[in-house]
Design a protein around this motif. Sequence first.
Motif, PDB file in Angstrom:
ATOM      1  N   MET A 241      68.905 -99.207 -37.183  1.00 22.78           N
ATOM      2  CA  MET A 241      70.822 -99.007 -37.238  1.00 22.78           C
ATOM      3  C   MET A 241      71.284 -99.392 -35.894  1.00 22.78           C
ATOM      4  N   LEU A 242      71.686 -99.618 -35.066  1.00 23.85           N
ATOM      5  CA  LEU A 242      72.562 -99.619 -34.126  1.00 23.85           C
ATOM      6  C   LEU A 242      73.989 -98.817 -33.869  1.00 23.85           C
ATOM      7  N   LYS A 243      73.539 -97.468 -33.272  1.00 23.70           N
ATOM      8  CA  LYS A 243      75.289 -96.455 -32.521  1.00 23.70           C
ATOM      9  C   LYS A 243      75.721 -97.724 -31.434  1.00 23.70           C
ATOM     10  N   ARG A 244      75.533 -97.839 -30.421  1.00 22.21           N
ATOM     11  CA  ARG A 244      76.272 -97.974 -29.533  1.00 22.21           C
ATOM     12  C   ARG A 244      76.454 -99.370 -29.197  1.00 22.21           C
ATOM     13  N   ILE A 245      76.942 -99.860 -28.881  1.00 20.52           N
ATOM     14  CA  ILE A 245      77.323-101.568 -28.547  1.00 20.52           C
ATOM     15  C   ILE A 245      78.282-101.752 -27.380  1.00 20.52           C
TER      16      ILE A 245
ATOM     17  N   ASP B 279      93.976-103.296 -36.004  1.00 18.83           N
ATOM     18  CA  ASP B 279      93.752-104.299 -37.206  1.00 18.83           C
ATOM     19  C   ASP B 279      92.354-104.301 -37.471  1.00 18.83           C
ATOM     20  N   ARG B 280      91.034-103.366 -37.577  1.00 19.51           N
ATOM     21  CA  ARG B 280      90.564-103.870 -38.806  1.00 19.51           C
ATOM     22  C   ARG B 280      90.046-102.030 -38.508  1.00 19.51           C
ATOM     23  N   ASP B 281      91.319-101.557 -38.472  1.00 20.66           N
ATOM     24  CA  ASP B 281      90.731 -99.652 -38.634  1.00 20.66           C
ATOM     25  C   ASP B 281      89.522 -99.197 -37.402  1.00 20.66           C
ATOM     26  N   ARG B 282      89.307 -99.677 -36.969  1.00 22.41           N
ATOM     27  CA  ARG B 282      88.476 -99.277 -35.891  1.00 22.41           C
ATOM     28  C   ARG B 282      88.853 -98.663 -34.119  1.00 22.41           C
ATOM     29  N   GLU B 283      88.396 -98.088 -33.427  1.00 23.70           N
ATOM     30  CA  GLU B 283      88.708 -97.552 -31.853  1.00 23.70           C
ATOM     31  C   GLU B 283      87.148 -97.682 -31.490  1.00 23.70           C
ATOM     32  N   ILE B 284      87.911 -98.045 -30.251  1.00 19.90           N
ATOM     33  CA  ILE B 284      87.127 -98.345 -29.495  1.00 19.90           C
ATOM     34  C   ILE B 284      87.220 -97.328 -27.995  1.00 19.90           C
ATOM     35  N   ASP B 285      85.958 -97.504 -27.470  1.00 15.27           N
ATOM     36  CA  ASP B 285      85.615 -96.920 -25.531  1.00 15.27           C
ATOM     37  C   ASP B 285      85.918 -97.771 -24.878  1.00 15.27           C
ATOM     38  N   THR B 286      86.544 -98.100 -23.693  1.00 16.85           N
ATOM     39  CA  THR B 286      86.228 -98.994 -22.911  1.00 16.85           C
ATOM     40  C   THR B 286      86.202 -98.479 -21.142  1.00 16.85           C
TER      41      THR B 286
ATOM     42  N   ALA C 135      81.391-107.833 -33.010  1.00 19.94           N
ATOM     43  CA  ALA C 135      80.719-106.695 -33.223  1.00 19.94           C
ATOM     44  C   ALA C 135      81.600-105.632 -33.886  1.00 19.94           C
ATOM     45  N   LEU C 136      82.550-105.729 -34.250  1.00 18.61           N
ATOM     46  CA  LEU C 136      83.470-104.440 -34.847  1.00 18.61           C
ATOM     47  C   LEU C 136      83.333-105.019 -37.201  1.00 18.61           C
ATOM     48  N   ASP C 137      83.032-105.622 -36.752  1.00 19.02           N
ATOM     49  CA  ASP C 137      83.615-106.573 -38.160  1.00 19.02           C
ATOM     50  C   ASP C 137      82.144-106.284 -38.846  1.00 19.02           C
ATOM     51  N   ASN C 138      81.062-106.255 -37.525  1.00 16.19           N
ATOM     52  CA  ASN C 138      79.010-106.772 -37.779  1.00 16.19           C
ATOM     53  C   ASN C 138      79.245-105.097 -37.889  1.00 16.19           C
ATOM     54  N   PHE C 139      79.392-104.146 -37.095  1.00 19.56           N
ATOM     55  CA  PHE C 139      78.502-103.676 -37.057  1.00 19.56           C
ATOM     56  C   PHE C 139      79.479-102.396 -37.431  1.00 19.56           C
ATOM     57  N   ARG C 140      79.844-101.748 -38.454  1.00 21.79           N
ATOM     58  CA  ARG C 140      81.110-101.382 -39.061  1.00 21.79           C
ATOM     59  C   ARG C 140      80.678 -99.326 -38.060  1.00 21.79           C
ATOM     60  N   ASP C 141      79.527 -99.402 -38.328  1.00 21.78           N
ATOM     61  CA  ASP C 141      79.402 -97.605 -37.951  1.00 21.78           C
ATOM     62  C   ASP C 141      78.993 -97.609 -36.889  1.00 21.78           C
ATOM     63  N   ALA C 142      78.865 -98.672 -36.448  1.00 19.61           N
ATOM     64  CA  ALA C 142      78.493 -98.315 -33.972  1.00 19.61           C
ATOM     65  C   ALA C 142      79.629 -97.421 -33.549  1.00 19.61           C
ATOM     66  N   ASP C 143      79.604 -97.606 -32.374  1.00 14.16           N
ATOM     67  CA  ASP C 143      80.636 -96.739 -31.311  1.00 14.16           C
ATOM     68  C   ASP C 143      80.105 -97.886 -30.570  1.00 14.16           C
ATOM     69  N   VAL C 144      82.029 -98.626 -30.699  1.00  8.88           N
ATOM     70  CA  VAL C 144      81.833 -99.862 -29.900  1.00  8.88           C
ATOM     71  C   VAL C 144      82.581 -99.799 -28.141  1.00  8.88           C
ATOM     72  N   THR C 145      82.353 -99.916 -26.864  1.00  9.87           N
ATOM     73  CA  THR C 145      82.410 -99.676 -25.636  1.00  9.87           C
ATOM     74  C   THR C 145      83.246-101.535 -25.764  1.00  9.87           C
ATOM     75  N   VAL C 146      84.049-101.243 -24.506  1.00  9.83           N
ATOM     76  CA  VAL C 146      84.239-102.360 -23.736  1.00  9.83           C
ATOM     77  C   VAL C 146      84.436-102.463 -23.096  1.00  9.83           C
ATOM     78  N   LEU C 147      83.054-103.255 -22.058  1.00  7.41           N
ATOM     79  CA  LEU C 147      83.760-103.426 -20.693  1.00  7.41           C
ATOM     80  C   LEU C 147      83.877-104.280 -20.165  1.00  7.41           C
ATOM     81  N   HIS C 148      85.368-104.178 -18.931  1.00  8.90           N
ATOM     82  CA  HIS C 148      86.031-105.267 -18.422  1.00  8.90           C
ATOM     83  C   HIS C 148      85.519-105.000 -16.664  1.00  8.90           C
ATOM     84  N   VAL C 149      85.024-106.287 -16.302  1.00  5.21           N
ATOM     85  CA  VAL C 149      84.781-106.165 -14.484  1.00  5.21           C
ATOM     86  C   VAL C 149      85.397-106.426 -14.117  1.00  5.21           C
TER      87      VAL C 149
END
Length: 142
Positions: free
Chosen positions: A1-5, A77-84, A22-36
């Motif tokens: 299972m994927l925990k961090r994306i 919109d998907r009731d999710r939170e992300i890290d940045t 990522a948000l729709d298909n990995f509902r239990d994973a923590d998602v981090t958005v990287l902007h370079v």
Amino acid sequence: MLKRILVPMDDSDHAEKALAYALDNFRDADVTVLHVVGVPSMMMGEAASLALADDFEAAAEERAESVFERARRLAADRDREIDTVVGVGHPARNVVDRAEEYDTVVIGAHGADRGRATRRFLVGNVAETVSKRAPVPVVLVR
């Protein structure tokens, strides 16, 4: 299972599609958005203003904020939170260097399937480099 994306994101529609995937298909994973943000240089158009900023880190964060706001809205919109997180330098190198901290990278590809087109036209340079060099699985989203 994927925990961090890790989801690299710029201001493109393809990056937004990758985050939605990522948000729709990995509902239990923590998602981090990287902007370079590009390396500051007096010769590099948009990055030149960063080179002139008194507080480079604050200027880079400010530059990334519009991308992060789009990402936060998409997550909300998907009731999710992300890290940045903001990176500085070459996008592909930033993603590859950070990838080992995550279980997978979900990245947007650009271009349309044009039948006989070469892979270079189907997948963006950053996405192609990340897919070849990342130490973790990479999901390319069109």
